[in-house]
Design an enzyme around this catalytic site. Structure first.
Site, short mmCIF file in Angstrom:
data_model
loop_
_atom_site.label_atom_id
_atom_site.label_comp_id
_atom_site.label_asym_id
_atom_site.label_seq_id
_atom_site.Cartn_x
_atom_site.Cartn_y
_atom_site.Cartn_z
N GLU A 1 -4.86 -10.36 0.92
CA GLU A 1 -5.71 -10.04 1.28
C GLU A 1 -7.19 -9.82 0.98
O GLU A 1 -7.77 -10.04 0.24
CB GLU A 1 -4.89 -8.58 2.34
CG GLU A 1 -4.54 -8.32 2.98
CD GLU A 1 -3.64 -6.79 3.67
OE1 GLU A 1 -5.25 -6.10 4.03
OE2 GLU A 1 -2.83 -5.81 3.72
N GLU B 1 1.12 -1.21 -0.08
CA GLU B 1 -0.06 -0.23 -0.05
C GLU B 1 0.64 1.51 0.08
O GLU B 1 0.70 2.13 0.87
CB GLU B 1 -0.76 -0.22 1.04
CG GLU B 1 -2.01 -1.15 1.26
CD GLU B 1 -3.04 -1.02 2.15
OE1 GLU B 1 -4.27 -1.38 1.99
OE2 GLU B 1 -2.30 -1.09 3.27
#
Length: 1008
Positions: free
Chosen positions: A528, A456
């Site tokens: 995820e 991220e």
């Protein structure tokens, strides 16, 4: 201040550290290597222990020289100073806990000064290397009052050659650690922020020309029949000969030779995989040193968009894992790590993504040994810069930039923040350095099959350089980076060195859409998914089905392994989450999102995931029982026994066991004769148990189970109303309809259309009105829909009757009530046409039709709520248990008959929420009440009201109700994983606008 401001200089990443290299601990030639632990090496001097410590609020408070520091306490090393009473724990997920002003950090930057002495038997012609395996966030090292060097990257090793700084005899080491440095902008991971020396510290005695680094490259031929090993070595000065000895997994010596370039091949190797992690041993000896390395042979490739491991398509049944403990913080011992791995193996997890940094350097060695596929992730996350841009941008616009070039719609300065560190040339070397550290340290670990560039942090030229370097350095492994799929800036993303299309929290429909497009040629990985926050993972089975629907899907990694919740300072017996330590900003309980509790107690989420990922699945087809082996490399006959039994109406009638010869990915018919239909509810139980113990699991460990319904007749107990006996006394007033029959008495509130009182010989059978119920204590997964529910008034409903009629029938008294559920400032939420039939001896049947407006959000639940006297709620139920179960989370549970009481049925979550429901129930029997229905129903029985669970922030704040509360549900909406994931699937929502329900109640003498 006696330290240089390297901590705000992105070009000063390391001062006087050795180059990044493979992790290894040399030992003295001749030492036993079979069960070698690093601490046993004669060349290893541990500096772990208690160090003198002084805490300062800012580097500006430091004196002019190290010898002027007045130490105030001793602190254990390794540890985080927040666990020792200094500073405070601070949880933030995305937002930086300091201003975004790179490369500068706050002037109030806490720092800790460490000091200890050590004795050294310094020898001539030896080098002495000081290793810090993990320090958050940066460190300055002094030996005998002389500056040695500086380093950063919290979760990677900083090694210093201190040969010229140490002396024979007594020495002093002095370390300054800062809470923040410029590297902290790249360490914005979702975790509690802790500081200090949190991993091992030690000195290695090395040869004058020591082996500084080596890369053991292994390969398998396409048919797996031939193995190759090539060892690349790098000495401090000139390369030299090494004595190599290779042993097979049984300990047999295969090859021994002395050479400066070790390259061999041999036939018929034993291969390594997560199911059978066969490891060879390579011993490299020179001078007085020997270095022992375990290695395995495996082949990783992508072919036609499918991930192949040793030629087999595999699926990751993975989790994301932090180094985390509620007592020791970031410091994790081998014992703690093995406990994690044992729990993972016991619950059918085969893969780990190190989130979002390299775990302890020996952790991957454990994964080699015990069998786990690893994604090794670099210590890079700059999520805070991305969210800085999002906060300044219309969120709906931000969502549209995924995989598009709509960046023109966002102000350029915000776009720059989205990819700030991914594109800023000032931080290119820092990103590369963290990539080097990750790859070089763990490059000899067999379990590491994928390198991840980080998490991220946007995408741009800097990450492209990282990916290109990884591919050139280690072409035998694959490369992953999820943020690459987002086109955030004018720079057009180059994805040529990335091997996966990776997303987070994509819905199963997104997988289907991806594979429906023939232009998508890369394997799909969910790095995820299925966010495990609170009572969660209701979509685990749906993801399993989606993964196996598509050969190009290689599975995913659940977020996450464990709850992050240290013990509170003010309540040391209780866990705390964000905000409990007085910190700001914080993200509340978003850190409590694991499959296990902070102290490693499995949540029901993990039990659900375990059985979803069971290695065997069975089904019925044309009167036969079929099974499929979902293992990739193991025949079922090698590892498990199937224990089976038949049950009728919850009672076992026959049982036996068998073993089956079934190759990986194959299907077989079981030699089990099914019984004849005798009118009962009948099912087949299949338990899959380990035949032999493994390194982590004991014999007879349950790997999973199936229940196959053979005959559905008799699924519900008969609801027989006796003909009316005895005399009904009826008292009808303007507000109350009172009916007495024998020892039973009923009072109906005619304003509300519900029973306000039910008694037996004047003893209350209910303590509050028997009301209709649509609210549940919001789950973490309800955090988004909750607002819509509350805006619609679902949490504040009450009933209002419009018409009440009653007549006498043969079976008893029939009350017909038209009513609605209302809330202040809202229109009607539900219209209910209810028939109450009161029979003899406490019999009651409730039949209803419910309708609701289509524009309202789906209901949390619909049913009845009973406030029952304490002491009258012991009993049993026939349904899915004994664990909590829901429409989308019942694979952990078995249909059966289970004991029931409110205390034991409660499931404890740190943040209180809906819990303890039982899906697919056929009946409940309590001291004073028997319940059945015209279709399987859900219920929970708890010592807390849903209002109490809704309003309290922590489990230890809950106050028990004076009554036990039974919620009997026609249906409850599923739980999903929407705390950070897709919306609850339509099929799991109570979105019906018109439905019928019938429930049968049999009240009885509570003294029975």
């Amino acid at each position: 201040m006696f330290i240089h401001r390297y901590f705000e200089d992105p070009q000063a990443l390391h001062i006087n550290t050795t180059p990044h290299h493979a992790y290894f601990i040399p030992q003295k030639c001749g030492q036993k290597w079979e069960n070698f632990e690093p601490e046993q090496s004669l060349f290893y001097l541990s500096l772990n222990g208690y160090w003198d410590f002084r805490y300062y609020l800012s580097p500006q408070e430091l004196p002019e020289s190290p010898n002027e520091v007045n130490f105030e306490a001793k602190i254990p090393v390794p540890s985080n100073w927040q666990t020792q009473g200094y500073d405070r724990h601070h949880y933030t997920n995305i937002n930086y806990p300091f201003p975004f002003d790179p490369p500068y950090v706050p002037q109030n930057n806490p720092c800790g000064i460490y000091r200890r002495t050590f004795e050294l038997n310094k020898k001539e012609n030896k080098h002495y290397l000081l290793n810090f395996e993990g320090v958050d966030s940066c460190l300055y090292v002094y030996i005998n009052q002389t500056f040695v060097g500086y380093g950063q990257i919290s979760h990677s090793t900083n090694e210093f050659d201190i040969t010229d700084f140490v002396q024979a005899g007594n020495n002093e080491i002095f370390v300054v650690v800062l809470k923040w440095c410029d590297g902290s902008y790249l360490e914005d991971q979702d975790k509690f922020r802790m500081s200090g020396i949190f991993r091992d510290v030690y000195i290695l005695e090395r040869e004058a020309n020591y082996l500084q680094d080596f890369f053991i490259r292994t390969d398998l031929s396409p048919n797996l029949n031939n193995a190759q090993i090539k060892v690349e070595t790098k000495f401090l000065e000139n390369n030299q000969n090494i004595d190599y000895a290779l042993y097979d997994p049984s300990g047999k010596l295969l090859i021994q030779q002395q050479t400066d370039k070790f390259e061999i091949s041999f036939d018929n190797p034993e291969t390594w995989n997560a199911e059978n992690p066969r490891l060879y041993t390579l011993i490299m000896s020179y001078g007085q040193e020997q270095i022992v390395q375990r290695l395995g042979f495996r082949r990783i490739q992508i072919e036609n968009g499918i991930l192949l491991f040793n030629g087999q398509p595999i699926k990751f049944r993975g989790v994301n894992r932090h180094d985390s403990d509620p007592v020791t913080g970031y410091h994790i011992s081998r014992t703690q790590a093995v406990r994690d791995l044992q729990l993972m193996k016991a619950h059918n997890i085969n893969a780990i993504r190190t989130a979002h940094y390299p775990n302890a350097p020996w952790f991957s060695e454990l994964c080699d040994r015990y069998g786990f596929y690893l994604i090794g992730e670099s210590d890079i996350e700059s999520h805070g810069s991305s969210m800085l841009a999002v906060r300044q941008t219309e969120p709906s616009i931000f969502l549209n930039v995924k995989n598009s070039y709509e960046h023109e719609r966002i102000r350029q300065d915000n776009i720059d923040n989205l990819c700030y560190f991914a594109r800023d040339p000032q931080f290119k070397e820092a990103l590369l350095d963290r990539t080097y550290a990750n790859v070089e340290r763990d490059k000899n670990r067999t379990s590491v099959i994928i390198w991840s560039l980080g998490n991220e942090s946007g995408y741009g030229e800097n990450f492209e350089a990282c990916a290109a370097w990884v591919k050139s350095r280690d072409p035998g492994r694959l490369v992953h980076y999820e943020s690459s799929i987002y086109q955030h800036s004018a720079h057009r993303n180059d994805l040529s060195n990335l091997d996966f299309y990776s997303e987070m929290y994509a819905a199963t429909e997104d997988l289907d859409a991806y594979f429906a497009n023939p232009a998508n040629l890369k394997p799909f990985m969910l790095c995820e998914y299925s966010h495990a926050m609170g009572n969660s993972n209701g979509d685990a089975e749906d993801y399993f089905q989606a993964f196996h629907r598509h050969p190009g899907s290689c599975g995913g990694f659940v977020w996450e392994w464990c709850d992050h919740a240290p013990y509170r300072d003010d309540k040391p017996e209780h866990f705390g989450y964000g905000g409990d330590f007085g910190e700001s900003p914080h993200d509340g309980n978003f850190c409590v999102d694991g499959l296990v509790s902070p102290d490693r107690i499995p949540h029901t989420n993990l039990l659900e995931l375990k059985n979803v990922n069971r290695p065997v699945r069975a089904w019925l087809e044309q009167g036969k029982v079929y099974i499929k082996n979902y293992l990739d490399f193991t025949n079922l006959k090698e590892i498990l026994t199937i224990r089976y039994s038949f049950s009728e109406n919850g009672k076992v009638i026959n049982q036996s066991e068998l073993q089956i010869d079934c190759a990986p990915h194959q299907i077989q018919v079981l030699d089990i004769a099914l019984p004849a239909d005798n009118g009962n509810l009948c099912w087949l139980n299949l338990d899959y148990v380990l035949t032999q113990p493994t390194d982590l699991l004991s014999k007879n460990h349950l790997l999973g189970f199936d229940q196959l319904i053979i005959f559905k007749q008799g699924a519900l107990p008969a609801q027989i109303f006796k003909n009316k006996t005895g005399h009904f006394k009826i008292q009808d007033t303007a507000q109350t309809l009172k009916i007495c029959q024998g020892d039973f008495s009923y009072e109906l509130d005619k304003n509300k259309g519900i029973f306000s009182r039910i008694t037996y010989r004047e003893q209350n059978l209910i303590e509050q009105p028997l009301d209709f119920n649509i609210w549940r204590a919001p789950l973490d997964n309800d955090r988004l829909i909750r607002q819509s529910w509350q805006q619609a008034g679902y949490d504040k409903t009450y009933s209002r009757a419009y018409q009440i009629n009653w007549i006498e029938k043969n079976e008893g008294i029939l009350i017909q009530a038209n009513l609605a559920l209302l809330a202040v400032s809202q229109g009607r939420i539900l219209n209910l046409a209810v028939n109450y039939l009161l029979g003899a001896d406490g019999q009651m049947k409730i039949s209803l039709r419910a309708t609701r407006p289509e524009h309202l959000p789906y209901l949390p639940r619909f049913g009845l709520r009973f406030f029952l006297p304490k002491g009258q709620t012991q009993g049993q139920y026939f349904g899915y248990g004994p664990q909590e179960s829901y429409v989308d989370k019942h694979h952990l549970a078995k249909l059966g008959i289970y004991p029931l009481n409110a205390t034991d049925n409660y499931v404890d979550y740190l943040k209180p929420q809906e819990n303890g429901s039982h899906y697919g129930s056929r009946y409940i029997t309590l001291n004073s009440l028997h319940v059945s229905a015209d279709q399987p129903f859900s219920f929970n029985l708890l010592p807390y009201s849903q209002e109490e669970l809704t309003t309290k922030a922590h489990n230890y704040e809950l106050k028990e109700s004076p009554w036990d509360i039974l919620c009997l549900d026609y249906k409850m909406s599923g739980i999903g994983s929407n705390s950070c994931g897709p919306n609850l699937k339509e099929q799991y929502r109570l979105s019906e606008t018109d439905f019928n329900w019938g429930v049968f109640l049999q009240w009885s003498n509570p003294a029975r």
